[in-house]
Design an enzyme around this catalytic site. Structure first.
Site, short mmCIF file in Angstrom:
data_model
loop_
_atom_site.label_atom_id
_atom_site.label_comp_id
_atom_site.label_asym_id
_atom_site.label_seq_id
_atom_site.Cartn_x
_atom_site.Cartn_y
_atom_site.Cartn_z
NE ARG A 58 -2.88 -5.90 6.94
CZ ARG A 58 -2.08 -5.40 6.28
NH1 ARG A 58 -2.07 -3.96 5.60
NH2 ARG A 58 -0.88 -5.49 6.35
NE ARG A 87 -7.41 -0.02 6.84
CZ ARG A 87 -7.06 -0.97 6.19
NH1 ARG A 87 -5.80 -1.35 6.16
NH2 ARG A 87 -7.71 -1.47 5.27
CD GLU A 132 5.35 0.57 3.58
OE1 GLU A 132 6.43 1.10 3.09
OE2 GLU A 132 4.23 0.54 2.90
CG ASP A 133 0.31 -1.68 5.99
OD1 ASP A 133 0.66 -0.68 5.79
OD2 ASP A 133 -0.23 -2.30 5.08
CG ASP A 144 -5.20 -7.62 3.75
OD1 ASP A 144 -4.97 -7.43 2.51
OD2 ASP A 144 -6.19 -7.42 4.12
CB CYS A 180 2.21 -2.41 0.89
SG CYS A 180 1.44 -1.38 0.05
CG HIS A 233 -1.82 2.78 4.09
ND1 HIS A 233 -2.02 1.57 3.50
CD2 HIS A 233 -2.25 2.92 5.36
CE1 HIS A 233 -2.27 0.81 4.41
NE2 HIS A 233 -2.48 1.37 5.56
C1 CIR Z 1 -5.29 -3.52 3.36
O1 CIR Z 1 -6.41 -2.91 3.05
O2 CIR Z 1 -4.75 -3.42 4.54
C2 CIR Z 1 -4.55 -4.17 2.42
N1 CIR Z 1 -5.39 -4.80 1.58
C3 CIR Z 1 -3.65 -3.32 1.53
C4 CIR Z 1 -2.60 -2.94 2.38
C5 CIR Z 1 -1.55 -1.90 1.69
N2 CIR Z 1 -0.48 -1.58 2.21
C6 CIR Z 1 0.13 -0.20 2.19
O3 CIR Z 1 -0.22 0.51 1.42
N3 CIR Z 1 1.13 -0.12 3.00
#
Ligand code: CIR
Length: 256
Positions: A87, A133, A67-68, A62, A251, A166
């Site tokens: 992650r 999250r 961005e996360d 991922d 993201c 999110h």
């Molecule tokens: C996740 O589930 O963490 C990733 N597959 C998708 C994350 C998307 N990130 C975001 O919306 N900032």
């Protein structure tokens, strides 16, 4: 409005399709995802951003959703602790990179968890989503850090909204002080002019304003037209392969 100068991006790895997802849209095609990512990067560059590209990392399927891993402001950076255990290791690369660009760097500490996708910057104010999250401890840590730099913040609890992962999956801030929102979030933002996306167009709510353009996922023409009529310059970007993995436009980059 301050202009963004840079962005951090990270292409998807070969095992991108092994990442987390809650949507049932089928397996992403990795070569198509790479092409879409490439095009996304070109759009960022056409908005005037200088890109720093982290190498793809197959240990973290991922990790293209960069961005996360951080919250970047004009005063400081905050490295997150992503809510999904798979992650967590993604933050090492961002930790190593940010000192090039930021003097003031803070870290979210256990038992706090924060995903950058839950943090919606609205000028001097931040909406901090509490989600599956991002937990309350992490939200409080972040609010305190932001407050020490003069930013205000408030929490938006989205744990009862099943359709979004999110906060920013359902809300985007535009510099015109408008908020693009999905219906389920429309009554959460008092005092803002709200642009509700139509039923069926929810994915388009995750749009991103970069300098003078608003990037919008391709495939939502009536939403794009509405923004254009409102005076925004819209750039549509193909996102189908990232959507399959729960990822939106925001993201895929950290902008600063
Ligand atoms: C996740 O589930 O963490 C990733 N597959 C998708 C994350 C998307 N990130 C975001 O919306 N900032």
């Amino acid at each position: 409005m301050s202009l963004f100068k840079r962005a951090i991006v990270r292409p998807p790895g070969t095992n991108f399709s092994d990442g987390l997802t809650t949507v049932d849209l089928g397996q992403p095609d990795v070569s198509k995802a790479l092409a879409q990512h490439q095009r996304y990067c070109e759009v960022l560059e056409s908005c005037g951003l200088a890109l720093t590209t982290l190498p793809a990392d197959d240990r973290y399927p991922d990790s293209t959703f960069v961005e996360d891993t951080a919250i970047l402001t004009d005063r400081c950076a905050v490295v997150t602790l992503p809510g999904a255990d798979s992650r967590r290791g993604e933050i090492a690369a961002i930790n190593d990179l940010l000192p090039q660009f930021f003097e003031e760097i803070h870290l979210i500490q256990e038992p706090g968890r924060v995903d950058g996708g839950d943090i919606c910057e609205a000028g001097e104010h931040f909406f901090i989503g509490i989600s599956k999250r991002t937990n309350e401890d992490g939200a409080h840590q972040l609010a305190e850090i932001l407050s020490s730099y003069g930013f205000t913040s408030e929490f938006v609890d989205i744990r009862n909204i099943k359709s979004i992962l999110h906060l920013k999956s359902g809300v985007a801030y535009l510099n015109s002080k408008q908020l693009v929102v999905i219906d389920e979030l429309a009554d959460r933002f008092k005092g803002y002019e709200v642009i509700r996306v139509d039923a069926g167009d929810e994915y388009a709510a995750n749009c991103v304003e970069i300098n003078n353009s608003v990037l919008v996922a391709a495939g939502y023409p009536s939403f794009a037209l509405r923004l254009q009529k409102d005076g925004h310059q819209v750039v549509e970007v193909e996102m189908s392969e990232f959507q399959k993995m729960d990822g939106g436009l925001s993201c895929l980059s950290l902008r600063f």
